[in-house]
Enzyme design. Structure first.
Site, PDB file in Angstrom:
ATOM      1  N   TRP A   1     -46.641 -66.379  -3.136  1.00 47.95           N
ATOM      2  CA  TRP A   1     -46.912 -65.444  -2.057  1.00 47.95           C
ATOM      3  C   TRP A   1     -47.201 -66.185  -0.768  1.00 47.95           C
ATOM      4  CZ3 TRP A   1     -45.640 -60.876  -1.171  1.00 47.95           C
ATOM      5  CH2 TRP A   1     -46.330 -60.064  -0.271  1.00 47.95           C
TER       6      TRP A   1
ATOM      7  N   HIS B   1       7.820 -44.431  34.157  1.00 48.67           N
ATOM      8  CA  HIS B   1       6.585 -43.966  34.795  1.00 48.67           C
ATOM      9  C   HIS B   1       6.061 -45.024  35.782  1.00 48.67           C
ATOM     10  CE1 HIS B   1       2.533 -41.871  34.569  1.00 48.67           C
ATOM     11  NE2 HIS B   1       2.213 -43.039  35.097  1.00 48.67           N
ATOM     12  N   GLU B   2       5.978 -46.253  35.309  1.00 45.78           N
ATOM     13  CA  GLU B   2       5.411 -47.308  36.167  1.00 45.78           C
ATOM     14  C   GLU B   2       6.324 -47.623  37.347  1.00 45.78           C
ATOM     15  OE1 GLU B   2       2.396 -47.991  35.831  1.00 45.78           O
ATOM     16  OE2 GLU B   2       2.146 -47.102  33.850  1.00 45.78           O
TER      17      GLU B   2
ATOM     18  N   HIS C   1       5.635 -45.360  40.186  1.00 43.50           N
ATOM     19  CA  HIS C   1       4.554 -45.773  41.088  1.00 43.50           C
ATOM     20  C   HIS C   1       5.024 -46.906  41.997  1.00 43.50           C
ATOM     21  CE1 HIS C   1       1.557 -43.421  39.052  1.00 43.50           C
ATOM     22  NE2 HIS C   1       1.626 -44.096  37.920  1.00 43.50           N
TER      23      HIS C   1
HETATM   24 ZN    ZN Z   1       0.602 -43.643  36.156  1.00 37.48          ZN
END
Ligand code: ZN
Ligand code: ADP
Ligand code: MG
Length: 596
Positions: A121, A417-418, A421
Site C-alpha cells: 500500500w 463550378h470553380e 468563379h
Molecule cells: Zn463556389
C-alpha cells in the site's frame, strides 16, 4: 494506454519486492524449523539416549537431538515422560503454551500479511505521489531519440515540392548552425505542419531529421489526453531535457491539436491536463535560446482550433501547409510505393493517378498495398490492373479513409463550378485577381478558387462589392449553363453573396433605400462578435429591404450569366485544363486565363 501498462508493470514490481522481503523472514524460520517427528520416534531416540534437551509447551515438545537436529512432536498425556527424560539426563524446560503459540499464530496469520500489504500500500501511495518522477522516467523511455533509424529523406516524400523547398532551409539550419549564428540570424524555434490526415506530415518531419542527420524526439499530443494531471507536462519537460543533451535535434510533437486546443474552449472549462501540457510546451519553447539548435516541429490537421498562443512569434511562427497531392504528385507518390511490388504490364500508374483525385499519400499507399493483398489472396504472383482497380474502390469506401475523395463526375462539376468563379474574376476589373483554382477537396470545401487582393483594402467601393457578388454567383451559374442542373455545392457562395447584398442595403447605404442603416448591432465584448440584431424599422421597411437584397442578387446573377454565356468556348477550354491538372496556379493559371 501506455501509462496504464506501465502502472501494471510497477504493481508487479512491487509485488515481487514484497515477496522478496517476506522471503527474507521465511528462511530464518524455515532454517531453524524443528522437524516434525512422530512421538514414537521421539521415544525411541530418547531410549537410545540421543536427545539432549527439550522444551515442553503443553502438549508440544520441541527439542534437540545429539546430532544437532531440531525436532518437534505432539505428546499425549504420557505420565512417564518427565521421568524418562530425567533418567536419560535431558535438560528440560517448560514454557507457557498459550504464550508462545499466541505469538506464532498471530505472527503467521496477521502480522506478516499486515506488514506485507501495508508495505504494498505504502509503495502504491508513494508511486501515485511521485507521478511526476515516474512520468519523467516513462517519458524518457517513450521519447527515445530515433537517431540512426531516421533513414527517411526528402526523396521518400513526393508531391509536396513547395513544402520541401521551404524545409531545405530548416535542414540547413540544423546542419550548419554556426553559419547562421555567425551572421546573427535567429534560427526559428517552431515549425507547424498543417494538412489533412495522411498527407505526410509525420513522414515529412522524420525526413527533416533524416536529411539533417539529427536525433528525432517524438511525442504525440493524443498520448496526453488520458493521463494523470502533471504527467503530460512532466513528459514535455523530460523530452526537452533529453533533447538539449543531444543538440542539434528535432522535437516532433504530433497531433498538437490534442493539447494545443484553444484554451478555455468547450464546456466545463478547459481540460486541466491538456492545458498543463500546453503551458509546459510554451514555457519550454520560450525558455530555450535559439542558439540551442533545437527545432520543434509540430503537426496538426486542425489548425483552426489551435490556441493562438502557439502561433505567436518565437513559437510556431513558421507554418507549412501540405495540400492533397495533384495528379502529378500522386503519380510520384505511387512511384515511391510501387517499388518492390511486381506489376503486370497492364498496370499504368498514370491511369491510377488520374483515377484518384482527392486521395492522400496514405490513401495511395494503401491502394497499392490492398492491390498486393488481393493478389496474394488469389494466389497470383503478379499484380494486375484488375486488383489495382478494386483496391482503389476499396480504399475509397474503406474505413481507414479519413478525408474526402471525389468521383469523376463530381470532379467534372466541381471543375466547371470553380472555372465559373475564376473566369468572372478575370473578366471583372473590380474583382480580386484569381491566385489559384483547385478541384481537390480542402476542409469542408469541395474545390476552391482563391482570390487574393492586390493590396490591403480598408475602403471597398460599391463596384467592388458588386463584382464580388457576381464572382460568387459564377459557380452556380456555370452549373446552370453547362449541366442544366444545380447542386448543393454553391451553398456557401450563395450565403456569402446574400450577406454581402444585405450589408450593401442595411449597413453601407448602397441601395434605392438611401444612405442610411437598418438595424442596430449589439456587440458582445466577451464573445467578440455580434450576437443580436435589433430591429429599428417597420415591417413595411423590412419588405423593402428584402426587395432590394433580391434585386441586387438577381442583377448580379444575370450579369454572371451573360458574361459566362459570352465566353463559353474559352470556358470549356479552361475547364478541360483544370480537370487534367486539378490545381491551376502561377504560370499555368496565367496561360489558361489568357485571351479573356
Ligand atoms: Zn463556389
Ligand atoms: P499524416 O501524419 O499527415 O497523417 P503520415 O505522414 O503519417 O500522414 O502518412 C502516412 C503514410 O502515408 C506515410 O508513412 C507514407 O508511407 C504515406 N505518405 C503520405 N504522404 C506521402 C507523400 N507525400 N509521399 C510519399 N508517401 C506518403
Ligand atoms: Mg501523422
Amino acid at each position: 494506454m501506455k501509462n496504464k501498462k506501465t502502472d501494471w508493470r510497477a504493481v508487479i514490481l512491487y509485488l515481487l519486492g514484497g515477496f522478496l522481503i517476506l522471503s527474507l523472514f521465511l528462511p530464518v524460520k524455515t532454517g531453524n524449523q524443528p522437524k516434525d517427528t512422530a512421538f514414537s520416534d521421539f521415544l525411541n531416540r530418547l531410549d537410545k539416549g540421543e536427545v539432549t534437551e527439550v522444551v515442553i509447551k503443553g502438549e508440544i515438545i520441541e527439542g534437540k537431538f545429539k546430532d544437532g537436529g531440531l525436532f518437534k512432536t505432539q505428546a499425549l498425556n504420557y505420565p512417564n515422560l518427565v521421568q524418562d527424560l530425567r533418567t536419560k539426563g535431558v535438560a528440560i524446560k517448560v514454557e507457557n503454551p498459550a504464550e508462545s503459540l499466541w505469538f506464532w499464530n498471530l505472527a503467521s496469520q496477521l502480522i506478516f500479511p499486515i506488514l506485507f500489504f501495508g508495505f504494498l500500500w505504502w509503495m502504491l501511495l508513494r508511486q501515485a505521489g511521485n507521478a511526476n518522477n515516474q512520468a519523467m522516467a516513462f517519458g524518457k523511455s517513450t521519447a527515445k531519440p530515433l537517431v540512426g533509424k531516421m533513414n527517411v529523406t526528402f526523396a521518400d516524400v513526393a508531391g509536396v515540392d513547395e513544402a520541401k523547398e521551404e524545409l531545405k532551409e530548416i535542414v540547413d539550419f540544423l546542419k550548419f548552425p554556426q553559419k547562421y549564428h555567425a551572421l546573427g540570424a535567429k534560427i526559428p524555434k517552431g515549425l507547424l505542419l498543417m494538412g489533412a490526415p495522411g498527407t505526410g506530415k509525420t513522414l515529412l518531419a522524420r525526413a527533416i531529421a533524416g536529411e539533417a542527420g539529427v536525433p528525432f524526439f517524438s511525442i504525440s499530443g493524443s498520448d496526453f489526453v488520458e493521463m494523470f494531471v502533471g504527467v503530460g507536462a512532466a513528459r514535455v519537460r523530460g523530452v526537452f531535457r533529453e533533447a538539449k543533451k543531444q543538440t542539434p535535434a528535432i522535437i516532433f510533437m504530433d497531433e498538437i491539436d490534442a493539447v494545443g486546443r484553444h484554451r478555455g474552449a468547450g464546456l466545463g472549462g478547459g481540460h486541466d491536463e491538456r492545458e498543463q501540457t500546453l503551458n509546459q510546451l510554451l514555457v519550454e519553447m520560450d525558455g530555450f535560446d535559439p542558439k540551442t539548435n533545437i527545432i520543434v516541429v509540430a503537426a496538426t490537421n486542425r489548425p483552426d482550433i489551435l490556441d493562438p498562443a502557439l502561433l505567436r512569434p518565437g513559437r510556431f511562427d513558421r507554418q507549412i501547409v501540405l495540400d492533397k497531392p495533384d495528379q502529378k504528385g500522386r503519380r510520384q507518390i505511387l512511384d515511391i510505393h510501387a517499388k518492390g511490388k511486381p506489376f503486370a504490364p497492364d498496370v499504368d500508374l498514370d491511369v491510377v493517378s488520374r483515377r484518384t483525385p482527392g486521395y492522400t499519400g496514405a490513401d495511395l499507399e494503401s491502394v497499392l498495398n490492398e492491390a498486393a493483398i488481393l493478389t496474394g489472396r488469389f494466389n497470383k504472383k503478379i499484380i494486375t490492373m484488375a486488383e489495382v482497380e478494386e483496391a482503389i474502390d476499396r480504399v475509397m469506401a474503406g474505413p481507414q479513409r479519413k478525408s474526402r475523395v471525389v468521383s469523376e463526375k463530381e470532379k467534372n462539376i466541381i471543375a466547371y463550378h470553380e472555372v465559373g468563379h475564376a473566369i468572372l474574376s478575370k473578366l471583372l476589373p473590380d474583382a480580386d485577381p484569381v491566385h489559384k483554382i483547385s478541384v481537390l477537396p480542402r476542409g469542408m470545401a469541395l474545390g476552391y478558387t482563391l482570390q487574393l487582393p492586390i493590396e490591403d483594402k480598408h475602403l471597398i467601393s460599391e463596384k467592388q462589392i458588386t463584382a464580388d457578388i457576381i464572382v460568387l454567383q459564377g459557380g452556380r451559374v456555370a452549373e446552370e449553363i453547362f449541366f442544366n442542373e444545380i447542386t448543393s455545392g454553391a451553398q456557401n457562395d450563395l450565403e456569402r453573396a446574400t450577406s454581402l447584398a444585405k450589408k450593401m442595403v442595411c449597413e453601407f447605404g448602397m441601395s434605392e433605400l438611401g444612405p442610411r442603416t437598418f438595424g442596430k448591432k449589439e456587440h458582445q465584448i466577451f464573445l467578440g462578435r455580434d450576437i443580436a440584431e435589433m430591429k429599428d424599422f417597420s415591417d413595411q421597411t423590412a419588405d423593402a429591404i428584402d426587395t432590394q437584397i433580391n434585386k441586387i442578387v438577381a442583377a448580379c446573377h444575370e450579369k454572371a450569366k451573360n458574361l459566362i454565356n459570352a465566353n463559353k468556348g474559352k470556358f470549356e477550354e479552361i475547364a478541360k485544363v483544370l480537370k487534367e491538372k486539378e490545381v491551376l496556379e502561377g504560370e499555368d493559371l496565367k496561360k489558361a486565363l489568357k485571351g479573356l
